[in-house]
Scaffold this motif. Structure first.
Motif, PDB file in Angstrom:
ATOM      1  N   HIS A   1       0.784  -1.231   0.000  1.00  0.00           N
ATOM      2  CA  HIS A   1       0.000   0.000   0.000  1.00  0.00           C
ATOM      3  C   HIS A   1       0.821   1.289   0.000  1.00  0.00           C
ATOM      4  O   HIS A   1       0.261   2.361  -0.160  1.00  0.00           O
ATOM      5  N   GLY A   2       2.109   1.218   0.234  1.00  0.00           N
ATOM      6  CA  GLY A   2       2.938   2.419   0.283  1.00  0.00           C
ATOM      7  C   GLY A   2       2.818   3.149   1.606  1.00  0.00           C
ATOM      8  O   GLY A   2       2.129   2.716   2.520  1.00  0.00           O
ATOM      9  N   ASN A   3       3.485   4.264   1.719  1.00  0.00           N
ATOM     10  CA  ASN A   3       3.481   5.067   2.944  1.00  0.00           C
ATOM     11  C   ASN A   3       2.167   5.838   3.017  1.00  0.00           C
ATOM     12  O   ASN A   3       1.869   6.647   2.148  1.00  0.00           O
ATOM     13  N   GLN A   4       1.393   5.600   4.071  1.00  0.00           N
ATOM     14  CA  GLN A   4       0.083   6.218   4.181  1.00  0.00           C
ATOM     15  C   GLN A   4      -0.044   7.189   5.336  1.00  0.00           C
ATOM     16  O   GLN A   4      -1.104   7.765   5.541  1.00  0.00           O
ATOM     17  N   VAL A   5       0.959   7.358   6.131  1.00  0.00           N
ATOM     18  CA  VAL A   5       0.986   8.263   7.272  1.00  0.00           C
ATOM     19  C   VAL A   5      -0.244   8.037   8.153  1.00  0.00           C
ATOM     20  O   VAL A   5      -0.313   7.055   8.865  1.00  0.00           O
ATOM     21  N   ALA A   6      -1.240   8.899   8.118  1.00  0.00           N
ATOM     22  CA  ALA A   6      -2.381   8.818   9.029  1.00  0.00           C
ATOM     23  C   ALA A   6      -3.320   7.662   8.711  1.00  0.00           C
ATOM     24  O   ALA A   6      -4.094   7.248   9.558  1.00  0.00           O
ATOM     25  N   ALA A   7      -3.281   7.126   7.511  1.00  0.00           N
ATOM     26  CA  ALA A   7      -4.194   6.048   7.142  1.00  0.00           C
ATOM     27  C   ALA A   7      -3.623   4.659   7.415  1.00  0.00           C
ATOM     28  O   ALA A   7      -4.274   3.663   7.136  1.00  0.00           O
TER      29      ALA A   7
END
Length: 51
Positions: free
Chosen positions: A6-12
């Motif tokens: 999913h890759g880097n999603q920070v807050a998600a």
């Protein structure tokens, strides 16, 4: 570890990891869940979800 798909999603990242855990069967109904998150610097948080 969902970064690869999913890759880097920070807050998600936590909601996405929860969705992934439920849809793949890694979480069973009635089991407690421990969530741990980190952020830039010295930030760390955690919680336990009880059914």
């Amino acid at each position: 570890d969902i970064y690869r798909q999913h890759g880097n999603q920070v807050a998600a990242s936590i909601p996405t990891a929860l969705h992934e855990a439920f849809t793949t069967g890694r979480v069973k109904p009635g089991e407690p869940l421990m969530l741990v998150g980190t952020a830039a610097g010295l930030t760390l948080a955690g919680m336990v979800l009880l059914p």
